[in-house]
Design an enzyme around this catalytic site. Structure first.
Site, PDB file in Angstrom:
ATOM      1  CE  LYS A  35      -6.814  23.418   2.215  1.00  0.00           C
ATOM      2  NZ  LYS A  35      -6.349  22.321   1.392  1.00  0.00           N
ATOM      3  CG  ASP A  79     -17.997  12.703  -1.384  1.00  0.00           C
ATOM      4  OD1 ASP A  79     -17.326  12.175  -0.488  1.00  0.00           O
ATOM      5  OD2 ASP A  79     -18.527  13.821  -1.258  1.00  0.00           O
ATOM      6  CG  ASP A  91      10.626 -19.498   2.637  1.00  0.00           C
ATOM      7  OD1 ASP A  91      10.963 -19.498   3.832  1.00  0.00           O
ATOM      8  OD2 ASP A  91       9.432 -19.574   2.253  1.00  0.00           O
TER       9      ASP A  91
END
Ligand code: ADQ
Length: 735
Positions: free
Chosen positions: A389, A142, A508
């Site tokens: 919920k 948090d 490349d």
């Protein structure tokens, strides 16, 4: 997996000191329940503040408290009153909380709060570091601890760090307001896994990472040097069975054992059979939309007078942050509104709003959940909202209706609720009417879906999913470090090379065979590279292809005289030795007219940048621009383009100091595969540096040897550090 530790602002226990006796009271909150199962199972510690200011306890007592906590595998971080005031009530709740909940006008920008926030985060990190061993995992919780991930990672890189944000992550336009925005992002990016409740928060976070830091993001991964950070949504659940079983218990209780509240509720219903109850439960916080809710209830009674006398709103508000000015004002506003509704519609037999300003024991909460016909959840912003919920879990008879704000994270999982905009008072009032008159069959139909979903993804599933992702990210990190080409790998590739009869070698160009130049036209091969390639070509078993994002002209000129095939524009054009150019795909370029003007505005605003037009792509080059400004603009451009590409089947390629927009469905991987067709190559090799080469690494056959230049995350099998390492590698290969 090794030990998993938890860090959160509060420990999962409260401490009661009575007559010198120390009592630990376990917290029953959802987070504590979910996390307890994790740190106990993985033999970790829980690090946090025990809830008592350190100035209130003498040293001897403090030592005894620590010992008592130790028995519960808890490690305490001691905080003084001043630290709590400035870090918790201050920066956490007066700066971050309003910012992340879009209450910009409430933000406190006091640098002293920030400094204490840093200092206290460091205290948490230090305590965690004392406990952590290399190989351990830590899960940080948090907004109060946003800086802890980086503080831990920088000291112990071998620890796997998870971070979960329980509140929303705001859009970049809001987040950027904060003077310390970069520091917060940097703090979070110390984690290997970052979790949010919803994809929207994840999206906002990516936008800030892109705009502020300029890091590469693909899908749900952020790449920083040789680290990868996974960001994902983990919608937090509840302990479903606990609520369900408690509700069954409440219903089955004999009358004499029922609580006072429960008896009152039953008496209320007995007065008249058509009486209904609406429930509202929150902490008293401005993010929860409590005044709106009361206004909507008032509007409902005004608009639908037939319900006056029959419907009561039970409003529970838990006192919260009562010393902060905005909370004091909110309390006053709520008191006045309750007075207004009760004054306007109440009488001696009827109180429209039953208002409780206090916390309630769990049992009472269940009685309310199971007795109320409607649950009104109308936050103006809410990370998730567990009340919705809990109401669902407590409805054992599968009736009941939830009215739910679209601004709550939980709305994403509860499509069957009546979804409202919390600022639309009329809409809420009408939804109350709809909910109260909804047929029982329809209520059940909706509730069955809700219950199934919320039961399935409960708090245990939530925490185990997060832990699973942590172990996945740990494996990815380990494999990244294991990929560097060393003498054993070199030997293996060389032996395969020597034992093969026909070899496909894909190289490349920019960033792989040669370094980047300010002007792309200055990057022509030097003599050393020419010689190296001539040596490679000498062996008739080698079929060499330069595979690049460049256009045809320069490569054709530069490699004249070489026995080298060319694939350019990421696969749109190809040219075999001594043959003509061929187009590999029927690509369209009609999209250019809508993207070109966007790029032009960026050229106008960013001196030193220019647009290169290729057949099937547009490239914005910013190597010559002032670096800081260009990085900022590049992030802005990517953000802007991201919203456009889906409509046009386009892809954005982020090269080195270039952003290229190209037609979708063509890439180096597809082009390389075409080249392999109809020939029996028994040695396939590819090397490249940026993520356009990743297509090649993914598409080539499993047996191919693929090498990434640079240490970033890659689908290639191996990595080397630099252009010169590529040249050394090739020289060693043919020795
Ligand atoms: P909160 O803002 O605290 O949490 P929420 O998710 O609704 O909000 O949880 C509140 C909890 O407190 C619920 O479990 C509820 O039962 C309990 N509660 C509320 N009123 C009560 C009362 N009067 N008496 C007793 N208990 C009461 C933050 C974020 C949320 C996020 C959670 C979890 O703001 O968005 O859902 O974390 O991540």
């Amino acid at each position: 997996m090794n030990r998993i530790h938890i860090v959160s602002n509060r420990l999962p226990v409260s401490i009661n000191v009575n007559d010198d006796q120390i009592e630990l009271i376990p917290s029953v909150g959802g987070l504590a329940t979910g996390m307890r199962s994790v740190y106990k199972a993985y033999k970790g510690k829980w690090i946090g503040w025990p809830g008592l200011p350190s100035d209130d306890i003498d040293q001897k007592l403090s030592g005894r408290i620590d010992q008592a906590l130790e028995k519960e595998d808890c490690v305490s971080v001691h905080l003084s009153k001043k630290e709590i005031d400035l870090y918790y009530d201050g920066f956490s709740n007066r700066t971050i909380w309003p910012l992340f909940h879009y209450f910009a006008q409430y933000i406190d920008y006091d640098p002293e709060l920030w400094e204490t926030f840093v200092h206290v985060n460091q205290k948490f990190a230090n305590k965690a570091l004392e406990t952590l061993e290399e190989g351990d995992t830590i899960w940080i919780h948090d907004y109060q601890l946003l800086l802890v991930p980086e503080m831990i990672k920088s000291k112990k890189p071998g620890v796997t760090v998870g971070f979960f944000l329980h509140i929303p992550f705001p859009s970049f336009e809001v987040f950027r307001i904060l003077p310390w925005r970069k520091e917060l992002i940097q703090g979070m990016l110390g984690a290997d896994l970052i979790g949010f409740h919803t994809y929207d928060y994840q999206r906002h976070f990516f936008s800030s990472v892109r705009r502020l830091m300029g890091y590469d993001i693909s899908f749900n991964r952020i790449q920083i040097e040789d680290r990868i950070i996974i960001v994902d949504a983990f919608p937090m659940g509840i302990d479903y069975d606990k609520f369900k079983n408690a509700a069954i218990g409440v219903i089955q209780k004999p009358l004499q054992e029922k609580s006072k509240l429960h008896r009152e509720l039953e008496k209320y219903f007995l007065l008249s059979p058509d009486r209904k109850l609406i429930l509202s439960i929150d902490r008293l916080d401005y993010s929860k939309g409590i005044p709106n809710r009361l206004q909507a209830f008032l509007k409902f009674l005004e608009t639908y007078p037939e319900f006056v006398g029959k419907v009561t709103l039970i409003m529970l508000a838990v006192p919260s942050r009562g010393t902060v000015e905005h909370y004091i004002n909110l309390k006053k506003e709520v008191d006045e509104l309750v007075g207004k509704v009760n004054g306007q519609f109440g009488n001696i037999n009827y109180t429209p709003v039953w208002y409780f300003y206090r916390s309630m024991p769990f049992e009472n909460l269940i009685e309310l959940y199971s007795s109320c016909d409607v649950c009104l959840v109308t936050p103006v912003r809410d990370g998730m909202n567990l009340v919705a919920k809990e109401y669902v879990a407590s409805r054992t008879n599968r009736t009941g209706v939830i009215i739910l704000s679209e601004m709550a994270g939980v709305a994403k999982e509860m499509g069957e609720a009546l979804i409202i905009n919390p600022n639309n008072i009329k809409e809420i009032a009408d939804s109350i009417k709809q909910a109260l008159t909804m047929p029982l069959d329809e209520q059940r139909e909706r509730m069955i879906f809700l219950q199934d979903r919320i039961k399935r993804y409960d708090v245990f599933k939530w925490s185990s999913e997060f832990v699973k992702s942590l172990s996945k990210v740990e494996k990815i990190q380990n494999s990244m470090h294991a990929k560097r080409v060393n003498s054993i790998i070199m030997e293996k590739i060389r032996s395969d090379y020597q034992n093969s009869k026909l070899r496909a070698i894909f190289l490349d160009y920019d960033g792989t065979l040669t370094g980047f130049k300010k002007n792309p036209n200055d990057a022509k091969p030097n003599e050393e590279l020419h010689q190296l390639l001539y040596q490679l070509e000498e062996d008739p078993r080698n079929v060499i292809t330069i595979i690049s994002g460049r256009d045809r002209a320069s490569l054709e000129t530069w490699f004249e005289g070489h026995k080298i095939n060319l694939i350019v524009e990421h696969g749109v054009w190809s040219k075999k030795v001594d043959r003509e150019w061929k187009m590999l795909s029927n690509a369209t370029d009609t999209w250019k007219s809508s993207i070109q003007p966007i790029l032009e505005t960026f050229v106008d605003r960013t001196p030193g940048t220019f647009i290169e037009e290729k057949n099937y792509s547009l490239v914005w080059h910013f190597r010559k621009a002032e670096p800081e400004q260009a990085d900022l603009r590049a992030n802005e451009l990517k953000d802007e383009l991201t919203t456009m590409i889906a409509n046009h089947n386009l892809e954005i390629l982020e090269g080195n100091k270039v952003i290229e927009v190209k037609t979708g469905g063509i890439n180096k991987g597809i082009a390389a595969l075409q080249f392999l067709k109809n020939k029996d190559f028994d040695f396939v090799f590819a090397v490249g540096d940026d993520w356009t080469d990743e297509y090649m690494f993914k598409e080539l056959p499993e047996s191919a040897h693929t090498i990434k230049v640079g240490l970033k995350h890659t689908a290639a099998k191996y990595k080397v550090e630099s252009v010169s390492a590529v040249r050394t590698f090739l020289a060693d290969l043919i020795k």
